[in-house]
Design a protein around this motif. Structure first.
Motif, PDB file in Angstrom:
ATOM      1  N   THR A   5       0.823  -1.217   0.000  1.00  0.00           N
ATOM      2  CA  THR A   5       0.000   0.000   0.000  1.00  0.00           C
ATOM      3  C   THR A   5       0.850   1.257   0.000  1.00  0.00           C
ATOM      4  OG1 THR A   5      -1.779  -1.148   1.176  1.00  0.00           O
ATOM      5  CG2 THR A   5      -1.766   1.248   1.333  1.00  0.00           C
ATOM      6  N   TRP A   6       0.413   2.241  -0.774  1.00  0.00           N
ATOM      7  CA  TRP A   6       1.013   3.579  -0.822  1.00  0.00           C
ATOM      8  C   TRP A   6       0.287   4.407   0.236  1.00  0.00           C
ATOM      9  CZ3 TRP A   6       0.940   6.886  -5.967  1.00  0.00           C
ATOM     10  CH2 TRP A   6       1.776   8.001  -5.820  1.00  0.00           C
ATOM     11  N   THR A  25      -2.507  -1.971  -3.397  1.00  0.00           N
ATOM     12  CA  THR A  25      -2.346  -2.756  -4.619  1.00  0.00           C
ATOM     13  C   THR A  25      -3.535  -3.702  -4.693  1.00  0.00           C
ATOM     14  OG1 THR A  25       0.061  -2.645  -4.552  1.00  0.00           O
ATOM     15  CG2 THR A  25      -0.920  -4.447  -5.821  1.00  0.00           C
ATOM     16  N   TYR A  49       7.972  -0.048  -6.149  1.00  0.00           N
ATOM     17  CA  TYR A  49       7.806   1.409  -6.138  1.00  0.00           C
ATOM     18  C   TYR A  49       9.186   2.052  -6.181  1.00  0.00           C
ATOM     19  CZ  TYR A  49       3.015   0.682  -4.298  1.00  0.00           C
ATOM     20  OH  TYR A  49       1.701   0.312  -4.111  1.00  0.00           O
ATOM     21  N   VAL A  55       5.528   2.776 -10.483  1.00  0.00           N
ATOM     22  CA  VAL A  55       4.984   1.533  -9.933  1.00  0.00           C
ATOM     23  C   VAL A  55       5.075   0.473 -11.032  1.00  0.00           C
ATOM     24  CG1 VAL A  55       3.034   0.454  -8.767  1.00  0.00           C
ATOM     25  CG2 VAL A  55       3.366   2.934  -8.589  1.00  0.00           C
ATOM     26  N   ASN A  74      -2.737   0.277  -8.681  1.00  0.00           N
ATOM     27  CA  ASN A  74      -2.686   0.962  -7.395  1.00  0.00           C
ATOM     28  C   ASN A  74      -3.937   1.819  -7.243  1.00  0.00           C
ATOM     29  OD1 ASN A  74      -1.946   3.563  -5.698  1.00  0.00           O
ATOM     30  ND2 ASN A  74      -0.687   1.860  -4.982  1.00  0.00           N
TER      31      ASN A  74
END
Length: 331
Positions: A25-26, A60, A136, A146, A162
């Motif tokens: 996860t971002w 993701t 990333y 990404v 994403n």
């Protein structure tokens, strides 16, 4: 190791992104704008809140992003019933999709991290063991790159993306005064459940044209197509003759983001159902707090093999490789 971790990447410009092995996860994306730190994506305060929300903030998503109608697919004459998690349909890979998994940190440096995941044969109903990496990279010219790679033991549909929600104003307002451009001549009409209900249409129909920068609030709920979904929640088939897929500009015009991608389509979602999602500030987001620009295959592609895009099916021996680049500019 099933411990949730936070990884911070920094570049020479002072830009910083935070990521987690939970859902690859971002979590955060900050830049210096007029001497102040500005947060450019939505996020929660804690992992507990991330686990409670169902907006897929920064995650993701996979094995198949977006929707598969009736949560079923047929491959080479064999029928597979998938796990449904949005009514009778499957959304973003099922009840226990890639966004809810602990990924392995395969490599890490100051400006790059790669997460790996093994999705077993039968995971959420999908055939084949799928080995996936999500990488990333933060470059010194303020690009977040990404990259996804995958291989499978059986033919299976794969569609990884994403799900960051961008608010280039720094979460101070909703995104309705942002301007968006998408280089696409066709969009996909959907029903109220987000399932394609027609073939691709010219963007001039139903006022869906984003080929010039357009303020998101512009006639937002007067278009017949957007009335159905409560705002933008539509896939655009990208014009691959144009190098930039999309451009988003903050309402104060100080931050611009260009999106480039190898994927054939871009889902534009204006956060029409974000209300009550936990935010970073001990409160909750409202609808339209952020806009997701999800590069991917068209939704429900396993049922529409004639659509003008590459196949979404990955065969054993093939390598799935796609890239999404978010390029940020400060003015």
């Amino acid at each position: 190791m099933s411990v949730k971790q936070i990884i911070t990447l920094k570049n020479s410009q002072g830009m910083k992104i935070k990521l987690s092995n939970w859902g690859a996860t971002w979590l955060s994306c900050t830049m210096q704008v007029e001497g102040k730190n500005r947060e450019l994506i939505l996020g929660c305060q804690s992992f507990e809140q991330y686990e409670q929300q169902d907006a897929y903030l920064g995650a993701t998503v996979g094995r198949y992003a977006n929707r598969i109608a009736n949560a079923e697919i047929d491959i080479a004459g064999k029928h597979y019933q998938l796990i449904a998690n949005q009514g009778v349909n499957q959304l973003h890979g099922g009840k226990s999709g890639f966004d809810k998994k602990i990924w392995k940190i395969e490599s890490q440096s100051e400006q790059q991290v790669t997460f790996g995941l093994i999705s077993p044969d039968g995971d959420q109903g999908f055939p084949g063991e799928l080995k996936v990496t999500a990488s990333y990279t933060l470059t010194d010219d303020n690009q977040v790159i990404v990259e996804y790679n995958a291989s499978t033991t059986k033919c299976t549909p794969v569609n990884l993306t994403n799900h960051a929600y961008f608010n280039l104003d720094g979460e101070t307002n909703d995104i309705l005064a942002h301007s968006l451009k998408v280089n696409a001549n066709y969009y996909l009409p959907v029903d109220a459940n987000g399932i394609p209900c027609n073939d691709l249409l010219d963007v001039t129909q139903d006022d869906m044209d984003l080929r010039q920068l357009r303020v998101l609030s512009d006639n937002l709920l007067t278009s017949p197509a957007r009335k159905i979904t409560g705002g933008y929640d539509h896939a655009y088939l990208l014009d691959k003759s144009k190098p930039v897929a999309a451009q988003l500009v903050s309402s104060d015009k100080k931050v611009t983001m260009d999106v480039t991608t190898s994927y054939p389509a871009l889902q534009v979602y204006t956060g029409n159902f974000l209300a009550n999602t936990p935010n970073r500030h001990n409160g909750k987001y409202a609808n339209f707090a952020g806009v997701a620009l999800e590069a991917q295959f068209l939704p429900d592609s396993p049922h529409h093999l004639t659509w003008p895009q590459p196949s979404c099916f990955l065969e054993p021996g093939q390598t799935y490789h796609h890239q999404i680049t978010y390029q940020f500019f400060i003015s």
